[in-house]
Motif scaffolding. Structure first.
Motif, PDB file in Angstrom:
ATOM      1  N   THR A   6      15.462  20.515   2.269  1.00  0.00           N
ATOM      2  CA  THR A   6      14.622  19.431   1.871  1.00  0.00           C
ATOM      3  C   THR A   6      15.070  18.276   2.548  1.00  0.00           C
ATOM      4  N   ILE A   7      16.532  18.336   2.717  1.00  0.00           N
ATOM      5  CA  ILE A   7      17.059  16.712   3.202  1.00  0.00           C
ATOM      6  C   ILE A   7      16.565  17.097   4.870  1.00  0.00           C
ATOM      7  N   GLU A  11      15.435  14.214   7.194  1.00  0.00           N
ATOM      8  CA  GLU A  11      15.788  13.854   7.877  1.00  0.00           C
ATOM      9  C   GLU A  11      15.041  14.295   9.578  1.00  0.00           C
ATOM     10  N   ARG A  75      23.735   7.629  12.715  1.00  0.00           N
ATOM     11  CA  ARG A  75      22.937   6.948  11.712  1.00  0.00           C
ATOM     12  C   ARG A  75      22.169   7.957  10.329  1.00  0.00           C
ATOM     13  N   GLU A  80      23.892   5.636   6.692  1.00  0.00           N
ATOM     14  CA  GLU A  80      22.944   5.570   5.156  1.00  0.00           C
ATOM     15  C   GLU A  80      24.351   4.597   4.659  1.00  0.00           C
ATOM     16  N   LEU A  89      21.552   9.787  -2.186  1.00  0.00           N
ATOM     17  CA  LEU A  89      21.740  11.405  -2.055  1.00  0.00           C
ATOM     18  C   LEU A  89      22.731  11.862  -2.455  1.00  0.00           C
ATOM     19  N   LYS A 103      21.047  18.077   7.569  1.00  0.00           N
ATOM     20  CA  LYS A 103      21.693  16.434   7.828  1.00  0.00           C
ATOM     21  C   LYS A 103      21.611  17.072   9.817  1.00  0.00           C
ATOM     22  N   LEU A 247      33.368  24.810  10.643  1.00  0.00           N
ATOM     23  CA  LEU A 247      35.202  24.651  10.627  1.00  0.00           C
ATOM     24  C   LEU A 247      34.420  22.318  10.277  1.00  0.00           C
ATOM     25  N   PHE A 250      32.240  21.546   7.148  1.00  0.00           N
ATOM     26  CA  PHE A 250      33.148  21.884   5.975  1.00  0.00           C
ATOM     27  C   PHE A 250      34.171  21.421   5.989  1.00  0.00           C
ATOM     28  N   LEU A 251      34.807  20.487   6.459  1.00  0.00           N
ATOM     29  CA  LEU A 251      35.435  18.948   6.807  1.00  0.00           C
ATOM     30  C   LEU A 251      34.831  17.657   6.109  1.00  0.00           C
ATOM     31  N   ARG A 254      33.952  17.934   2.686  1.00  0.00           N
ATOM     32  CA  ARG A 254      34.992  17.646   2.244  1.00  0.00           C
ATOM     33  C   ARG A 254      35.040  15.853   2.164  1.00  0.00           C
ATOM     34  N   GLU A 257      32.518  14.674  -0.637  1.00  0.00           N
ATOM     35  CA  GLU A 257      33.319  14.814  -1.493  1.00  0.00           C
ATOM     36  C   GLU A 257      34.660  13.551  -2.230  1.00  0.00           C
ATOM     37  N   TRP A 261      35.365  10.215  -4.875  1.00  0.00           N
ATOM     38  CA  TRP A 261      36.161  10.297  -5.515  1.00  0.00           C
ATOM     39  C   TRP A 261      37.000   9.030  -5.593  1.00  0.00           C
TER      40      TRP A 261
ATOM     41  N   MET B   1      38.769  19.044 -11.310  1.00  0.00           N
ATOM     42  CA  MET B   1      39.338  19.609  -9.903  1.00  0.00           C
ATOM     43  C   MET B   1      40.535  18.598  -9.143  1.00  0.00           C
ATOM     44  N   ILE B   2      40.613  17.363  -9.080  1.00  0.00           N
ATOM     45  CA  ILE B   2      41.495  16.586  -8.742  1.00  0.00           C
ATOM     46  C   ILE B   2      42.130  15.802 -10.007  1.00  0.00           C
ATOM     47  N   VAL B  22      42.408  21.607   4.596  1.00  0.00           N
ATOM     48  CA  VAL B  22      42.681  21.774   6.502  1.00  0.00           C
ATOM     49  C   VAL B  22      43.013  22.859   7.040  1.00  0.00           C
ATOM     50  N   ALA B  25      40.979  26.036   6.238  1.00  0.00           N
ATOM     51  CA  ALA B  25      40.129  26.323   7.178  1.00  0.00           C
ATOM     52  C   ALA B  25      40.539  26.980   9.239  1.00  0.00           C
ATOM     53  N   VAL B  29      39.704  29.802  11.393  1.00  0.00           N
ATOM     54  CA  VAL B  29      38.664  29.729  12.446  1.00  0.00           C
ATOM     55  C   VAL B  29      39.195  30.225  13.212  1.00  0.00           C
ATOM     56  N   ARG B 525      10.499   6.487   6.064  1.00  0.00           N
ATOM     57  CA  ARG B 525      11.475   7.121   5.238  1.00  0.00           C
ATOM     58  C   ARG B 525      11.650   7.301   3.817  1.00  0.00           C
ATOM     59  N   ALA B 528      15.586  10.722  -0.832  1.00  0.00           N
ATOM     60  CA  ALA B 528      15.129  12.912  -0.512  1.00  0.00           C
ATOM     61  C   ALA B 528      14.461  12.485  -2.527  1.00  0.00           C
TER      62      ALA B 528
END
Lengths: 263, 528
Positions: A6-7, A11, A75, A80, A89, A103, A247, A250-251, A254, A257, A261, B1-2, B22, B25, B29, B525, B528
């Motif tokens: 969907t994203i 995009e 962008r 965003e 989102l 994205k 990698l 993944f970063l 994170r 995320e 917080w 979690m935190i 990090v 990970a 890799v 646009r 979502a």
């Protein structure tokens, strides 16, 4: 997965609704085409050489490769965030990983379309009577897409770290360029340091060799030029691009995320 | 979690968690990449049609056996000539080939690309290598061995300079890319893998002279080529020098005219029965074949030689007519389609090359070797419209004319056989060692060995002696397809039209349409 699709749709469509994408595509296609014709001249009509130069064997290719992903990626998250739509989102019914993957795929698809133009040139060359060697051409295309993926992932990560799109683009450009020239600069820098330390510390030569080996393993140009550019499909090179891309994605997840917080 | 707290401890915990995540990970890799590069896991597929990135088996074998580090110095400076661009292509491709070889040889092959524009370092390097003057070339060298120079033109590739005249313009082109073969031969010469096997040529029965150089029927050129290829090649007279020496790697009997004695014949058979290597070719004339006892020797190994000479019609180049008479019918090319798949001729066949035979007799297999397991297989044969020209004992000559009443016409006649088998006689082998395989090559043509034809047959003869002495890795490597796909200059504009105008134009058009649609309230646009 469904969230990522969907994203991606949103995009990808968004990219082509913005003038930036069309301008980038237009300029890139023209410059790409211009250089392809130049390569045909430089290589005296050698189609294999011209295709190889267009897909990794020349500086314009690498210039586009470090320039376009940051411009596209800026962008995707940063803009965003500045517009405030990122909050929607991230609080929506899709996970952070889906947002990032969607994205990423949208930007990658854009670049894949751009590099597809070289295969269109190859097809044209075939229609005028000189069939190209399609194996290396397709291999080079795969390599171009994989390398684009790596730089888009770097761009996304940088984009997720700042709310200023232009700053994100600039930093991502520097990061991509840094990754590209790191082995050359790093090797020279370490050589100078090693020469200075050689008189004072033992084992510098061992460390020097180790660092050179490590830098060589990180060398995107070397990985690309020892496989895709030669017309070789090498699983270890494919794994190199895929794992480092994964990698950085993944970063990025994170980092998003952390945004949540931090807020 | 935190952790819910926002104190210093909580912040430290979060930072630690981020750093650990990090770090782990990155380690993952690196580990996956390391695993993917392991020999059993890594897969490399050459995508090129001409196999540009694939080394031939002989090259791989030689690279795997290099005893010490060998260095290849590249010297290249583009100079104005009709083939400058082609030279650059060849050097680029050679460099890629050297990188492949270097990777395959691991630490044993160093490639040095010398910057000839840096005069100081070039002069220094030239002095180290005792270079005088400059030539675009590769220099293959190793400590203590004579350096081997491979020139670009004629060594790495062969060129056709075309026709520069405007009326009948033909562009220059690369006709064959020989770099792999040339580099491997040079590596062999500087490394001398496997020592120098000794080949003895029988002497004293009217054979062709391996040490002779004055007569086109001598074998002097063959001797030079064999020495160059790492052999020792000399005469051996059974009568004067005594029994065959123990260090004999192969025995060659090339065109004897006088009888071989019983004692010598027994010595030859005994040598082969102990896993010896023999190359045998009958005299061109039928009476000498009978008298020399070559027929008898061949029969012992399940082969038969014809008294008649295999002839085939030839084309007169000027008229294109086929002619059946004249002594020219006895000398002809063996084209790739008339070669079999044996390792001696297979590289030549794959390289689309030919060689010359003259005064050839049919060598037919009558049975497979009976002394143990093994087989006899043909190497090459004549053209389909050949015939065996009978020897006129009255006139003491061949008449070079097909006679349908007495001669077999319109067949492919086998002209050489290669036999390999484990001889029953090789029983006295020390325990734990394998019995040595015997190898015999019977060539129907003696003239193919001689200096007059050597330049056409060098690869065939080198391959023959290398196969005979278990040096398959030295067999000649097929010439590579130059694989240059060039678009004619007059067709470049049509490609330029697409690349410069059509594709960007299409993009511009689509962009304008999209912008127009948006300005008219089209899709916008949406979140979502």
């Amino acid at each position: 997965m469904r969230g990522a699709v969907t994203i991606f749709r949103r995009e990808f469509a968004g990219l082509f609704l913005s003038p930036l994408a069309w301008i980038l595509l237009l300029v890139s296609l023209f410059v790409n085409g211009f250089f392809f014709v130049q390569y045909l001249g430089i290589y005296r009509g050698d189609v294999t050489g011209a295709l190889r130069a267009s897909l990794g064997g020349s500086w314009p290719f690498w210039f586009f490769l470090v320039l376009l992903p940051p411009l596209l990626a800026m962008r995707l998250v940063s803009e965003e965030a500045r517009n405030g739509t990122l909050e929607f989102l991230l609080t929506g019914p899709v996970g952070d990983a889906s947002v990032v993957v969607g994205k990423f795929l949208a930007a990658l698809a854009f670049l894949a379309i751009l590099w597809l133009s070289v295969l269109v040139y190859a097809l044209r060359v075939q229609t005028v009577g000189t069939p190209p060697d399609w194996g290396p051409a397709l291999g080079g295309y795969l390599g171009a897409v994989l390398a684009s993926g790596l730089f888009v992932a770097i761009g996304l990560l940088v984009s997720s770290l700042t709310n200023t799109p232009l700053l994100a683009a600039f930093l991502a450009f520097m990061a991509c360029l840094g990754w590209l020239i790191l082995p050359i600069v790093g090797a020279n820098a370490f050589q100078s340091i090693a020469a200075l330390l050689a008189d004072y510390a033992g084992g510098v030569e061992v460390a020097h060799a180790w660092v050179l080996g490590a830098l060589n393993k990180m060398d995107v140009l070397h990985h690309f030029q020892s496989s895709f550019l030669l017309g070789v499909f090498d699983t270890s090179e494919v794994v190199f691009f895929l794992t480092w891309t994964a990698l950085f994605l993944f970063l990025t997840v994170r980092s998003l995320e952390a945004r949540r917080w931090r807020a | 979690m935190i952790g819910a707290g926002t104190g210093r401890g909580a912040r430290f915990g979060i930072t630690l968690q981020v750093v650990l995540t990090v770090g782990l990970a990155v380690v993952a890799v690196v580990l996956v990449n390391w695993l993917a590069g392991r020999p059993g896991v890594r897969l490399r597929v050459d995508l090129t049609e001409a196999g540009r990135n694939t080394l031939s088996d002989p090259a791989l074998e030689v690279l795997g056996q290099l005893p010490e580090e060998v260095t290849v110095d590249i010297f290249y400076r583009p100079e104005p000539s009709p083939i400058t661009g082609l030279e650059a292509d060849v050097m680029t491709r050679t460099y890629q080939l050297l990188l492949l070889m270097s990777e395959e040889a691991r630490e044993k092959l160093e490639v040095r690309n010398n910057d000839v524009s840096d005069r100081e370092s070039f002069a220094e390097r030239a002095q180290e290598l005792n270079l005088r003057g400059f030539e675009n070339c590769l220099i293959v060298h190793r400590d203590g061995a004579l350096p081997q120079v491979i020139p670009l033109v004629g060594g790495l590739a062969r060129f056709d300079i075309g026709n520069p005249s405007r009326d009948n313009f033909k562009p220059p082109r690369v006709t064959s890319f020989d770099a792999e073969e040339a580099i491997v031969q040079a590596l062999l010469k500087v490394s001398q893998v496997g020592g120098r096997p000794k080949i003895y040529f029988t002497w004293g029965h009217g054979e062709r002279d391996i040490l002779g150089t004055g007569d086109p029927n001598d074998l002097g050129k063959l001797q030079t080529a064999l020495v160059d290829d790492g052999f020792e090649a000399t005469r051996w007279s059974f009568i004067e020098d005594g029994p065959f020496p123990k260090d004999m790697a192969a025995l060659a009997i090339i065109g004897p005219a006088d009888p071989i004695s019983d004692e010598e014949l027994d010595a030859i058979k005994e040598y082969v029965d102990q896993g010896g290597r023999l190359v045998l070719s009958p005299h061109p004339m039928a009476p000498q074949i009978e008298r020399s006892r070559v027929r008898e020797l061949l029969e012992h190994y399940g082969m038969e030689v014809s008294s008649g000479m295999v002839c085939q019609p030839f084309f007169v180049p000027e008229t294109g007519q086929m002619r059946w008479t004249s002594n020219q019918v006895a000398k002809y090319l063996i084209a790739p389609q008339n070669m079999d798949g044996h390792p001696i001729v297979d590289p030549i066949r794959r390289g689309d090359r030919s060689f010359v035979v003259s005064g050839a007799h049919q060598i037919r297999r009558t049975r497979q070797p009976i002394q143990g397991q093994g087989q006899t297989a043909p190497l090459f044969r004549s053209f389909a419209r050949a015939w065996i020209d009978g020897y006129d004992r009255g006139a003491k000559r061949y008449d070079w004319t097909p006679d349908e009443n007495v001669e077999t016409i319109g067949q492919r006649f086998e002209l050489a056989q290669a036999s390999q088998f484990v001889p029953a006689g090789a029983e006295n082998v020390p325990e734990g060692e394998q019995r040595r395989e015997a190898r015999i090559v019977a060539m129907g043509t003696t003239d193919a060995f001689c200096d007059a034809n050597f330049d056409y047959n060098a690869d065939l003869l080198r391959n023959l002696f290398n196969w005979l002495t278990d040096r398959e890795y030295r067999l000649s490597i097929s010439t590579r397809n130059p694989d240059l796909r060039r678009i004619p200059p007059e067709r470049v504009p049509s490609v330029a039209q697409l690349a410069l105008w059509l594709l960007p134009g299409l993009c511009l058009l689509l962009g304008i349409v999209t912008a127009y649609a948006r300005s008219r309230g089209g899709p916008r646009r949406q979140p979502a």
